[in-house]
Design a protein around this motif. Structure first.
Motif, PDB file in Angstrom:
ATOM      1  N   ILE A  91       0.843  -1.204   0.000  1.00  0.00           N
ATOM      2  CA  ILE A  91       0.000   0.000   0.000  1.00  0.00           C
ATOM      3  C   ILE A  91       0.875   1.249   0.000  1.00  0.00           C
ATOM      4  O   ILE A  91       1.835   1.361   0.766  1.00  0.00           O
ATOM      5  N   CYS A  92       0.535   2.183  -0.863  1.00  0.00           N
ATOM      6  CA  CYS A  92       1.267   3.443  -0.998  1.00  0.00           C
ATOM      7  C   CYS A  92       0.361   4.595  -0.572  1.00  0.00           C
ATOM      8  O   CYS A  92      -0.722   4.777  -1.140  1.00  0.00           O
ATOM      9  N   TYR A  93       0.791   5.356   0.431  1.00  0.00           N
ATOM     10  CA  TYR A  93       0.060   6.539   0.878  1.00  0.00           C
ATOM     11  C   TYR A  93       0.696   7.773   0.245  1.00  0.00           C
ATOM     12  O   TYR A  93       1.923   7.941   0.292  1.00  0.00           O
ATOM     13  N   GLU A  94      -0.130   8.645  -0.317  1.00  0.00           N
ATOM     14  CA  GLU A  94       0.333   9.887  -0.926  1.00  0.00           C
ATOM     15  C   GLU A  94      -0.196  11.075  -0.134  1.00  0.00           C
ATOM     16  O   GLU A  94      -1.366  11.089   0.267  1.00  0.00           O
ATOM     17  N   PHE A  95       0.651  12.078   0.045  1.00  0.00           N
ATOM     18  CA  PHE A  95       0.283  13.295   0.771  1.00  0.00           C
ATOM     19  C   PHE A  95       0.154  14.437  -0.239  1.00  0.00           C
ATOM     20  O   PHE A  95       1.121  14.778  -0.932  1.00  0.00           O
ATOM     21  N   HIS A  96      -1.052  15.028  -0.301  1.00  0.00           N
ATOM     22  CA  HIS A  96      -1.362  16.055  -1.288  1.00  0.00           C
ATOM     23  C   HIS A  96      -1.477  17.413  -0.597  1.00  0.00           C
ATOM     24  O   HIS A  96      -2.307  17.581   0.307  1.00  0.00           O
ATOM     25  N   LEU A  97      -0.647  18.350  -0.991  1.00  0.00           N
ATOM     26  CA  LEU A  97      -0.756  19.734  -0.539  1.00  0.00           C
ATOM     27  C   LEU A  97      -1.338  20.526  -1.703  1.00  0.00           C
ATOM     28  O   LEU A  97      -0.677  20.714  -2.720  1.00  0.00           O
ATOM     29  N   ARG A  98      -2.592  20.943  -1.539  1.00  0.00           N
ATOM     30  CA  ARG A  98      -3.345  21.532  -2.642  1.00  0.00           C
ATOM     31  C   ARG A  98      -3.350  20.542  -3.814  1.00  0.00           C
ATOM     32  O   ARG A  98      -3.813  19.439  -3.657  1.00  0.00           O
ATOM     33  N   LYS A  99      -2.790  20.878  -4.965  1.00  0.00           N
ATOM     34  CA  LYS A  99      -2.853  19.970  -6.115  1.00  0.00           C
ATOM     35  C   LYS A  99      -1.540  19.225  -6.358  1.00  0.00           C
ATOM     36  O   LYS A  99      -1.393  18.537  -7.359  1.00  0.00           O
ATOM     37  N   GLN A 100      -0.612  19.347  -5.430  1.00  0.00           N
ATOM     38  CA  GLN A 100       0.691  18.716  -5.614  1.00  0.00           C
ATOM     39  C   GLN A 100       0.884  17.571  -4.643  1.00  0.00           C
ATOM     40  O   GLN A 100       0.565  17.685  -3.455  1.00  0.00           O
ATOM     41  N   VAL A 101       1.421  16.455  -5.129  1.00  0.00           N
ATOM     42  CA  VAL A 101       1.793  15.339  -4.259  1.00  0.00           C
ATOM     43  C   VAL A 101       3.200  15.623  -3.751  1.00  0.00           C
ATOM     44  O   VAL A 101       4.150  15.675  -4.528  1.00  0.00           O
ATOM     45  N   VAL A 102       3.331  15.822  -2.450  1.00  0.00           N
ATOM     46  CA  VAL A 102       4.607  16.268  -1.892  1.00  0.00           C
ATOM     47  C   VAL A 102       5.390  15.158  -1.200  1.00  0.00           C
ATOM     48  O   VAL A 102       6.576  15.322  -0.915  1.00  0.00           O
ATOM     49  N   ALA A 103       4.746  14.021  -0.914  1.00  0.00           N
ATOM     50  CA  ALA A 103       5.444  12.910  -0.279  1.00  0.00           C
ATOM     51  C   ALA A 103       4.625  11.642  -0.468  1.00  0.00           C
ATOM     52  O   ALA A 103       3.412  11.691  -0.698  1.00  0.00           O
ATOM     53  N   ALA A 104       5.310  10.499  -0.356  1.00  0.00           N
ATOM     54  CA  ALA A 104       4.619   9.211  -0.464  1.00  0.00           C
ATOM     55  C   ALA A 104       5.431   8.164   0.285  1.00  0.00           C
ATOM     56  O   ALA A 104       6.652   8.285   0.436  1.00  0.00           O
ATOM     57  N   VAL A 105       4.733   7.142   0.760  1.00  0.00           N
ATOM     58  CA  VAL A 105       5.400   6.055   1.469  1.00  0.00           C
ATOM     59  C   VAL A 105       4.706   4.738   1.136  1.00  0.00           C
ATOM     60  O   VAL A 105       3.480   4.653   1.126  1.00  0.00           O
ATOM     61  N   VAL A 106       5.502   3.724   0.828  1.00  0.00           N
ATOM     62  CA  VAL A 106       5.004   2.353   0.671  1.00  0.00           C
ATOM     63  C   VAL A 106       5.296   1.625   1.970  1.00  0.00           C
ATOM     64  O   VAL A 106       6.454   1.573   2.419  1.00  0.00           O
ATOM     65  N   THR A 107       4.260   1.087   2.591  1.00  0.00           N
ATOM     66  CA  THR A 107       4.430   0.371   3.855  1.00  0.00           C
ATOM     67  C   THR A 107       4.552  -1.130   3.574  1.00  0.00           C
ATOM     68  O   THR A 107       4.379  -1.590   2.457  1.00  0.00           O
ATOM     69  N   GLY A 108       4.847  -1.893   4.613  1.00  0.00           N
ATOM     70  CA  GLY A 108       4.938  -3.336   4.454  1.00  0.00           C
ATOM     71  C   GLY A 108       6.371  -3.835   4.560  1.00  0.00           C
ATOM     72  O   GLY A 108       7.258  -3.176   5.113  1.00  0.00           O
TER      73      GLY A 108
END
Length: 224
Positions: free
Chosen positions: A177-194
């Motif tokens: 699973i990949c979580y994405e962090f969106h600041l307004r319309k930009q994806v500023v960070a992401a993490v794949v867990t597991g």
């Protein structure tokens, strides 16, 4: 000619459907992740310039969880790096426990018994009086296929939308699973867990006060 143009459109649509900004996933913005699972030490992780402490079971009194009557599976950690030392409290609670908070509609519409993950983050040292909170719901694989909203990372002044997808796993699965962090319309960070974690951080916020908060949220997701 029409059939050729239609084919091109369909290929482009297929390549971009369901996922947000692919530019974040450039190798230059990926932080290496190292897991330390020693024989005599508790599990810790290092990602880019940040690292987690080992987990401590229970609730740390320095983060307010008084609004949650029966928190479950509570533990706390610290994320350190870039001259930061951030305390993080992690717990689970039923949706009904969050009735005193204003939640985004996709969270507020969940059943009262639905379990949410609550991650309280003491702010970075340059904002010592501010506390952030990351609230996440469980995702089903159909939502992961389409990168649907999973939660929110917010402070009293700032809010980031969090989505979750399985772009690094199999379709119709909970793999990687990949979580994405969106600041307004930009994806500023992401993490794949597991078992095989990966982390990306946008170069656009390299010197931004938001970076250590994102690192704290990512650290909590990596160890929870």
């Amino acid at each position: 000619m029409f059939r050729y143009l239609l084919t091109v459109v369909l290929v482009i649509a297929s390549a971009t459907a369901g996922f947000s900004q692919k530019g974040l996933y450039d190798a230059s913005q990926e932080w290496p992740v190292k897991i330390d699972d020693g024989w005599f030490t508790a599990r810790t992780l290092t990602f880019g310039p940040y690292s987690t402490s080992s987990r401590k079971n229970g609730i740390d009194r320095n983060i307010d969880l008084s609004f949650i009557k029966s928190p479950q599976h509570a533990f706390n950690i610290r994320v350190k790096g870039q001259e930061q030392d951030i305390l993080i409290q992690v717990a689970q609670a039923a949706h009904i426990a969050f009735s005193g908070l204003s939640l985004p509609s996709f969270l507020d519409k969940m059943p009262a018994t639905a379990l949410f993950s609550y991650i309280g983050i003491n702010a970075a040292k340059n904002e010592p009086l501010k506390q952030w909170q990351l609230i996440l719901k469980d995702m089903n694989y159909l939502e992961l296929n389409d990168n649907k909203p999973a939660g929110v990372l917010r402070s009293p002044e700032t809010e980031l939308r969090v989505t979750a997808n399985n772009r690094f796993g199999a379709h119709n699965s909970y793999e990687n699973i990949c979580y994405e962090f969106h600041l307004r319309k930009q994806v500023v960070a992401a993490v794949v867990t597991g078992e095989h974690p990966r982390v990306w951080m946008s170069a656009d916020i390299e010197r931004n006060a938001l970076q250590p908060i994102l690192a704290a949220a990512i650290g909590a997701l990596l160890v929870r």
